[in-house]
Design an enzyme around this catalytic site. Structure first.
Site, PDB file in Angstrom:
ATOM      1  N   LYS A 173       0.870  -1.182   0.000  1.00 39.75           N
ATOM      2  CA  LYS A 173       0.000   0.000   0.000  1.00 39.75           C
ATOM      3  C   LYS A 173       0.899   1.222   0.000  1.00 39.75           C
ATOM      4  CE  LYS A 173      -4.322  -1.271   2.305  1.00 39.75           C
ATOM      5  NZ  LYS A 173      -5.162  -1.061   3.497  1.00 39.75           N
ATOM      6  N   LYS A 220       1.203 -10.444   8.665  1.00 39.67           N
ATOM      7  CA  LYS A 220       0.788  -9.491   7.624  1.00 39.67           C
ATOM      8  C   LYS A 220       0.981 -10.100   6.227  1.00 39.67           C
ATOM      9  CE  LYS A 220       0.508  -4.939   5.878  1.00 39.67           C
ATOM     10  NZ  LYS A 220       0.679  -3.525   5.947  1.00 39.67           N
ATOM     11  N   ASN A 235      -7.218  -3.575   9.896  1.00 41.54           N
ATOM     12  CA  ASN A 235      -7.686  -2.289  10.426  1.00 41.54           C
ATOM     13  C   ASN A 235      -8.239  -2.412  11.847  1.00 41.54           C
ATOM     14  OD1 ASN A 235      -7.020  -1.002   8.020  1.00 41.54           O
ATOM     15  ND2 ASN A 235      -8.980  -1.551   7.092  1.00 41.54           N
ATOM     16  N   HIS A 278       0.033   7.995  16.189  1.00 38.91           N
ATOM     17  CA  HIS A 278      -0.901   7.067  15.553  1.00 38.91           C
ATOM     18  C   HIS A 278      -1.026   5.788  16.398  1.00 38.91           C
ATOM     19  CE1 HIS A 278      -2.966   4.866  12.422  1.00 38.91           C
ATOM     20  NE2 HIS A 278      -2.024   3.935  12.441  1.00 38.91           N
TER      21      HIS A 278
END
Ligand code: NAD
Ligand code: GLY
Length: 366
Positions: free
Chosen positions: A144, A228, A246, A266
């Site tokens: 991504k 992942k 997510n 974050h």
């Protein structure tokens, strides 16, 4: 020296993710790429100030020429407006379709440089050299890549897989404390998604066990990359399963935007969001009390924040604002149990509010 290696394999891509002690071996890896006209190393002055000398020492004898391009550090510079300058530098250096981008930095550099690679002359090859824990365990893996608009994060992006990931662990020795939280939150997220031995191991570690080179750190990077890679290999473009990554992010993003990206990193916002997701999971999917206590204990021993401090109604407003484009329902990634995620679970706003209120006042959170 290479310490460990995983591979990610999906439809039409396959590449190694290697954890190395330092940068030695990077030159050989770069030389192994075929028909390269020039390497463009994209980094920032903060990282270059510490590591450029080691990087140059390693790559000075490359048989292919290289150019170093300095982006500005920080999320606000992962911006569409910053692309033109980089593209111009590349054109001026005669970059053609055989040029290869090397992203040398954290997730901001990786996403930005990856997007440069995805779009320059309709796409050229790139390599990830992650220098933050978050980048090692999350952003460098899976392809991504994106830049931000004023109107939203990661609004302009692509799926563009790197040729390889080469993580030099020694760079983590200079990582600021709050950047460790960012990586640790994603590690915990991966462990919750996986269940199993990884999660058990986390119940026996504490924050001070994590330092560049520690055995615990190596193990957690390896496990995170395994989890992942497995998800991305099955669902590169987030048609479904990839959404589980997510977990914790719906509340996390709402808290970040509510506090204008200033109060929490974050990772800290995601940590609080993980607890929200587990509390909702208890209400909706029967996630057990003992699992919830286990999760809280793990996060506390890693010094990750768990209590909601903001007003629940404000958090909910920001969640709804984030999701406007998807219609009225708020969908969450929740867990039936550790290792049993469900994505796209619709949750009523009253229940979200009730759970956020509970998370603000719950004594167990300390
Ligand atoms: P970052 O890249 O901003 O790095 C944090 C700070 O640390 C920066 O100031 C950087 O210059 C500095 N830094 C980097 N390496 C260092 C080192 N070794 N020593 C000292 N300082 C160092 O932050 P991040 O957390 O790595 O990445 C966040 C970004 O990643 C966000 O833009 C987020 O959207 C993106 N992200 C992408 C994915 C994905 O799948 N592509 C996943 C998660 C996050
Ligand atoms: N970090 C979420 C993903 O890569 O899909």
């Amino acid at each position: 020296m290479m310490l460990q290696k995983r591979e990610v394999e999906g439809s039409g891509f396959r590449y190694p993710i290697e954890l190395h002690e330092d940068l030695s071996g990077l030159r050989e890896k770069l030389e192994s790429l075929k028909k390269v006209s020039r390497f463009f190393i994209i980094t920032n002055r903060e990282i270059a100030g510490i590591y450029e000398k080691y990087l140059i020492q390693e790559i000075q004898s490359l048989s292919v020429p290289y150019t170093i391009i300095y982006a500005k550090p920080g999320e606000k510079n992962k911006h569409i407006d910053r692309l033109k300058k980089v593209f111009h530098e590349m054109v001026k250096s005669d970059a053609d379709r055989k040029a290869v981008i090397v992203a040398f930095g954290g997730g901001v550099i990786g996403d930005f440089a990856g997007f440069v690679a995805a779009s320059y002359q309709r796409g050229i090859r790139f390599v990830q050299v992650p220098t933050t824990l978050l980048a090692c365990v999350d952003s460098s893996v899976g392809g991504k890549v994106a830049v931000n608009l004023d109107l939203g994060k990661n609004m302009i992006g692509a799926f563009h897989q790197p040729e390889f990931v080469f993580a030099p662990m020694f760079t983590l020795s200079t990582l600021p404390e709050k950047e460790w939280s960012c990586g640790l939150a994603e590690i915990v997220k991966h462990a919750f998604l996986d269940g199993g031995e990884f999660l058990n191991r986390l119940t026996h570690v504490k924050r001070s066990d994590f330092s560049a080179g520690s055995e615990v750190l190596r193990y957690c990077i390896d496990e995170s990359v395994r989890i992942k890679s497995n998800v991305v290999g099955q669902d590169e473009k987030e048609g479904g399963l990839r959404a589980i990554l997510n977990l914790g992010h719906t509340t996390g993003h709402a808290i970040e935007s509510l506090t204008q990206y200033k109060k929490y990193s974050h990772g800290e916002a995601v940590s609080i969001g993980l607890i929200t997701a587990l509390l909702l999971s208890r209400k909706i999917l029967g996630f057990s009390d003992s699992n919830l206590s286990k999760a809280v204990q793990i996060m506390k021993s890693l010094s990750l924040p768990v209590r909601l401090k903001e007003k629940p109604a404000d958090v909910l407003t920001h969640m709804e604002h984030d999701k406007k484009k998807e219609g009225k329902t708020l969908n969450f990634v929740l867990l039936e149990d550790f290792g049993k995620p469900k994505f796209g679970v619709p949750v009523e706003r009253d229940l979200i509010l009730e759970v956020l209120k509970f998370q603000k006042g719950w004594e167990e959170l300390g």
